[in-house]
Design a protein around this motif. Structure first.
Motif, PDB file in Angstrom:
ATOM      1  N   TRP A  16       0.665  -1.333  -0.156  1.00 31.12           N
ATOM      2  CA  TRP A  16       0.089   0.071  -0.098  1.00 31.12           C
ATOM      3  C   TRP A  16       0.889   1.432  -0.100  1.00 31.12           C
ATOM      4  CZ3 TRP A  16       0.405   3.381   4.129  1.00 31.12           C
ATOM      5  CH2 TRP A  16       1.052   2.985   4.985  1.00 31.12           C
ATOM      6  N   SER A  17       2.026   1.157   0.708  1.00 33.10           N
ATOM      7  CA  SER A  17       2.729   2.711   1.001  1.00 33.10           C
ATOM      8  C   SER A  17       3.486   2.755  -0.504  1.00 33.10           C
ATOM      9  CB  SER A  17       3.893   2.281   1.963  1.00 33.10           C
ATOM     10  OG  SER A  17       4.840   1.277   1.399  1.00 33.10           O
ATOM     11  N   ASN A  18       3.544   1.919  -1.410  1.00 35.12           N
ATOM     12  CA  ASN A  18       3.975   2.269  -2.786  1.00 35.12           C
ATOM     13  C   ASN A  18       3.247   3.293  -3.655  1.00 35.12           C
ATOM     14  OD1 ASN A  18       6.660   1.151  -2.535  1.00 35.12           O
ATOM     15  ND2 ASN A  18       5.883  -0.912  -3.029  1.00 35.12           N
ATOM     16  N   ASP A  77      -6.230  -2.741   1.052  1.00 42.12           N
ATOM     17  CA  ASP A  77      -6.787  -3.397   2.131  1.00 42.12           C
ATOM     18  C   ASP A  77      -6.878  -2.559   3.287  1.00 42.12           C
ATOM     19  OD1 ASP A  77      -6.332  -5.645   0.892  1.00 42.12           O
ATOM     20  OD2 ASP A  77      -4.541  -6.200   1.895  1.00 42.12           O
ATOM     21  N   ALA A  78      -8.085  -2.785   4.077  1.00 41.49           N
ATOM     22  CA  ALA A  78      -8.316  -2.075   5.565  1.00 41.49           C
ATOM     23  C   ALA A  78      -7.610  -2.777   6.441  1.00 41.49           C
ATOM     24  CB  ALA A  78      -9.732  -1.906   5.652  1.00 41.49           C
ATOM     25  N   ASP A  79      -6.271  -2.541   6.519  1.00 46.19           N
ATOM     26  CA  ASP A  79      -5.298  -3.179   7.481  1.00 46.19           C
ATOM     27  C   ASP A  79      -5.666  -3.281   8.926  1.00 46.19           C
ATOM     28  OD1 ASP A  79      -2.997  -4.387   5.573  1.00 46.19           O
ATOM     29  OD2 ASP A  79      -3.226  -2.488   5.098  1.00 46.19           O
ATOM     30  N   ASP A  80      -5.399  -4.155   9.632  1.00 43.56           N
ATOM     31  CA  ASP A  80      -5.443  -4.200  11.166  1.00 43.56           C
ATOM     32  C   ASP A  80      -4.461  -3.147  11.654  1.00 43.56           C
ATOM     33  OD1 ASP A  80      -3.230  -5.341  11.542  1.00 43.56           O
ATOM     34  OD2 ASP A  80      -4.164  -7.349  11.750  1.00 43.56           O
ATOM     35  N   GLU A  81      -4.607  -3.159  13.062  1.00 40.62           N
ATOM     36  CA  GLU A  81      -3.767  -2.121  13.939  1.00 40.62           C
ATOM     37  C   GLU A  81      -2.350  -2.374  13.800  1.00 40.62           C
ATOM     38  OE1 GLU A  81      -5.094  -5.470  16.702  1.00 40.62           O
ATOM     39  OE2 GLU A  81      -6.132  -4.211  15.100  1.00 40.62           O
ATOM     40  N   LYS A  82      -1.798  -3.353  13.173  1.00 41.37           N
ATOM     41  CA  LYS A  82      -0.459  -3.633  13.220  1.00 41.37           C
ATOM     42  C   LYS A  82       0.326  -2.833  12.187  1.00 41.37           C
ATOM     43  CE  LYS A  82      -0.974  -8.592  14.662  1.00 41.37           C
ATOM     44  NZ  LYS A  82      -0.972  -9.903  13.986  1.00 41.37           N
ATOM     45  N   VAL A  83      -0.612  -2.279  11.312  1.00 40.25           N
ATOM     46  CA  VAL A  83      -0.189  -1.120   9.953  1.00 40.25           C
ATOM     47  C   VAL A  83      -0.146  -0.042  10.509  1.00 40.25           C
ATOM     48  CG1 VAL A  83      -0.318  -0.722   7.886  1.00 40.25           C
ATOM     49  CG2 VAL A  83      -0.837  -2.966   8.283  1.00 40.25           C
ATOM     50  N   ILE A  84       0.899   0.768  11.000  1.00 43.59           N
ATOM     51  CA  ILE A  84       1.233   1.847  11.344  1.00 43.59           C
ATOM     52  C   ILE A  84       0.503   3.135  10.225  1.00 43.59           C
ATOM     53  CG2 ILE A  84       2.629   4.045  12.105  1.00 43.59           C
ATOM     54  CD1 ILE A  84       4.340   1.690  13.046  1.00 43.59           C
ATOM     55  N   ASP A  85      -0.278   4.051  10.632  1.00 40.72           N
ATOM     56  CA  ASP A  85      -0.703   5.045   9.735  1.00 40.72           C
ATOM     57  C   ASP A  85      -1.793   4.448   8.980  1.00 40.72           C
ATOM     58  OD1 ASP A  85       0.825   7.047  10.965  1.00 40.72           O
ATOM     59  OD2 ASP A  85       2.478   6.415   9.422  1.00 40.72           O
ATOM     60  N   LYS A  86      -2.253   3.277   8.872  1.00 45.65           N
ATOM     61  CA  LYS A  86      -3.376   2.841   7.900  1.00 45.65           C
ATOM     62  C   LYS A  86      -3.974   1.632   8.405  1.00 45.65           C
ATOM     63  CE  LYS A  86      -2.867   0.554   3.820  1.00 45.65           C
ATOM     64  NZ  LYS A  86      -4.580  -0.257   4.084  1.00 45.65           N
ATOM     65  N   SER A  87      -4.496   1.861   9.729  1.00 43.32           N
ATOM     66  CA  SER A  87      -5.022   0.681  10.186  1.00 43.32           C
ATOM     67  C   SER A  87      -6.657   1.025  10.248  1.00 43.32           C
ATOM     68  CB  SER A  87      -4.920   0.758  11.836  1.00 43.32           C
ATOM     69  OG  SER A  87      -4.868   1.719  12.510  1.00 43.32           O
ATOM     70  N   PHE A 111      -5.724   7.930   4.328  1.00 41.48           N
ATOM     71  CA  PHE A 111      -4.459   7.798   3.965  1.00 41.48           C
ATOM     72  C   PHE A 111      -4.545   8.357   2.416  1.00 41.48           C
ATOM     73  CE2 PHE A 111      -1.854   4.994   0.995  1.00 41.48           C
ATOM     74  CZ  PHE A 111      -0.586   5.686   1.275  1.00 41.48           C
ATOM     75  N   VAL A 112      -5.654   7.785   1.669  1.00 37.44           N
ATOM     76  CA  VAL A 112      -5.473   8.113   0.011  1.00 37.44           C
ATOM     77  C   VAL A 112      -6.053   9.519  -0.059  1.00 37.44           C
ATOM     78  CG1 VAL A 112      -6.730   7.613  -2.023  1.00 37.44           C
ATOM     79  CG2 VAL A 112      -6.024   5.777  -0.052  1.00 37.44           C
ATOM     80  N   THR A 113      -6.997   9.997   0.916  1.00 40.56           N
ATOM     81  CA  THR A 113      -7.565  11.411   0.777  1.00 40.56           C
ATOM     82  C   THR A 113      -6.481  12.478   0.839  1.00 40.56           C
ATOM     83  OG1 THR A 113      -9.806  10.720   1.239  1.00 40.56           O
ATOM     84  CG2 THR A 113      -9.316  12.923   1.345  1.00 40.56           C
ATOM     85  N   GLU A 114      -5.745  12.200   1.861  1.00 38.06           N
ATOM     86  CA  GLU A 114      -4.548  13.253   2.024  1.00 38.06           C
ATOM     87  C   GLU A 114      -3.741  13.260   1.004  1.00 38.06           C
ATOM     88  OE1 GLU A 114      -3.416  12.439   6.206  1.00 38.06           O
ATOM     89  OE2 GLU A 114      -5.287  13.672   6.862  1.00 38.06           O
ATOM     90  N   LEU A 115      -3.186  11.903   0.734  1.00 34.50           N
ATOM     91  CA  LEU A 115      -2.216  11.746  -0.270  1.00 34.50           C
ATOM     92  C   LEU A 115      -2.770  12.549  -1.488  1.00 34.50           C
ATOM     93  CD1 LEU A 115       0.639  10.818  -1.364  1.00 34.50           C
ATOM     94  CD2 LEU A 115      -0.594   8.693  -2.197  1.00 34.50           C
ATOM     95  N   MET A 116      -4.020  12.364  -2.080  1.00 38.68           N
ATOM     96  CA  MET A 116      -4.507  13.021  -3.306  1.00 38.68           C
ATOM     97  C   MET A 116      -4.574  14.503  -3.053  1.00 38.68           C
ATOM     98  SD  MET A 116      -4.482  10.484  -5.649  1.00 38.68           S
ATOM     99  CE  MET A 116      -3.887   8.596  -5.171  1.00 38.68           C
ATOM    100  N   ALA A 117      -4.727  14.946  -1.968  1.00 40.32           N
ATOM    101  CA  ALA A 117      -4.953  16.522  -1.748  1.00 40.32           C
ATOM    102  C   ALA A 117      -3.646  17.040  -2.005  1.00 40.32           C
ATOM    103  CB  ALA A 117      -5.454  16.606  -0.305  1.00 40.32           C
ATOM    104  N   THR A 118      -2.513  16.418  -1.519  1.00 41.70           N
ATOM    105  CA  THR A 118      -1.080  17.087  -1.611  1.00 41.70           C
ATOM    106  C   THR A 118      -0.768  17.040  -3.064  1.00 41.70           C
ATOM    107  OG1 THR A 118      -0.068  14.807  -1.405  1.00 41.70           O
ATOM    108  CG2 THR A 118      -0.508  16.122   0.653  1.00 41.70           C
ATOM    109  N   TRP A 119      -1.371  16.112  -4.050  1.00 38.88           N
ATOM    110  CA  TRP A 119      -1.047  16.199  -5.382  1.00 38.88           C
ATOM    111  C   TRP A 119      -1.942  16.936  -6.099  1.00 38.88           C
ATOM    112  CZ3 TRP A 119      -0.815  10.291  -6.404  1.00 38.88           C
ATOM    113  CH2 TRP A 119       0.181   9.594  -5.760  1.00 38.88           C
ATOM    114  N   ASN A 120      -2.862  17.583  -5.340  1.00 36.66           N
ATOM    115  CA  ASN A 120      -4.041  18.626  -6.004  1.00 36.66           C
ATOM    116  C   ASN A 120      -4.570  17.624  -7.058  1.00 36.66           C
ATOM    117  OD1 ASN A 120      -5.499  20.931  -6.032  1.00 36.66           O
ATOM    118  ND2 ASN A 120      -4.228  21.581  -7.633  1.00 36.66           N
ATOM    119  N   TRP A 121      -5.223  16.518  -6.664  1.00 39.70           N
ATOM    120  CA  TRP A 121      -5.741  15.434  -7.682  1.00 39.70           C
ATOM    121  C   TRP A 121      -7.022  15.131  -7.092  1.00 39.70           C
ATOM    122  CZ3 TRP A 121      -4.985  15.170 -12.655  1.00 39.70           C
ATOM    123  CH2 TRP A 121      -5.254  14.293 -13.229  1.00 39.70           C
ATOM    124  N   SER A 122      -7.868  15.062  -8.210  1.00 38.20           N
ATOM    125  CA  SER A 122      -9.374  14.715  -7.754  1.00 38.20           C
ATOM    126  C   SER A 122      -9.952  13.597  -8.512  1.00 38.20           C
ATOM    127  CB  SER A 122     -10.307  16.024  -7.869  1.00 38.20           C
ATOM    128  OG  SER A 122     -10.397  16.531  -9.188  1.00 38.20           O
TER     129      SER A 122
END
Length: 210
Positions: A47-49, A71-81, A89-100
């Motif tokens: 997912w991080s890629n 995947d909606a990973d469980d609490e073992k995955v930092i920042d995306k549990s 995670f996706v919404t904020e990433l796309m916002a930094t790209w100014n992409w809709s």
């Protein structure tokens, strides 16, 4: 009909499943060669890629909407549990790209915490459900000894297929993530729109493929 979007998913199983589901549901063909070359349905290998796909999404494929499956990973995955954190995670990433021009479907069912393996477990041919019943007994037995590790969900799906394929190396290869045939109705029931895992996925894809 050509695929009118570009899809990004985490691994081989997601890639193969989505390819087969799209063909069976929308009659849009994506070849084995295109999958192997990582075309049309792009395998992130984690997912991080997604973070390094800006050039493809924003520049190379600017005419396409990007459909993102994580995947909606469980609490073992930092920042995306879990579901909410994956959306964030996706919404904020796309916002930094100014992409809709994107949409996201969170596996297994755009609701619960889990992985693509949870989706696959829920779309098996039910006549083989006893395999998972036996597997659950196996896990329950292991859980009594806290020094033992419960096998990963990936092992559960592999074992399901291994029980149903032959013993030759060629048959064993069919169990591996890149070689799975989700169009095989003796193994999978991915046409069943009464299954909420399937109906939610179809509702999502209908927005982009109909």
């Amino acid at each position: 009909m050509d695929l009118p979007v570009r899809i990004f998913c985490e691994g081989h199983s997601d890639q193969r499943f989505l390819r087969d589901f799209i063909f069976l549901t929308y009659n849009i063909s994506i070849t084995d060669s295109e999958l192997k070359k990582n075309e049309k349905i792009y395998r992130l290998d984690g997912w991080s890629n997604l973070k390094i796909q800006k050039e493809k999404i924003v520049e190379d494929f600017s005419e396409y909407t990007s459909l993102i499956f994580l995947d909606a990973d469980d609490e073992k995955v930092i920042d995306k549990s879990g579901f909410d954190a994956t959306i964030k995670f996706v919404t904020e990433l796309m916002a930094t790209w100014n992409w809709s021009k994107y949409d996201i479907f969170v596996l297994p069912n755009h609701q619960d915490t889990g992985t693509v393996e949870d989706l696959l477990e829920n779309v098996i041919n039910k006549k083989h459900s006893q395999i998972f019943e036996c597997w659950n007994e196996f896990e329950n037995c292991l859980s009594k000894d806290k020094s033992l590790t419960i096998p990963a969900k990936k092992s559960k799906i592999y074992s399901y297929l291994e029980c149903l394929h032959g013993v030759t190396n060629q048959e064993k290869d069919k169990c591996k993530d890149p070689n799975r045939d989700f169009q095989d109705e003796s193994l999978w029931d991915i046409r069943n729109l009464e299954n909420p895992y399937i109906s939610k996925l179809k509702t999502f894809l209908d927005k982009h493929l109909n």
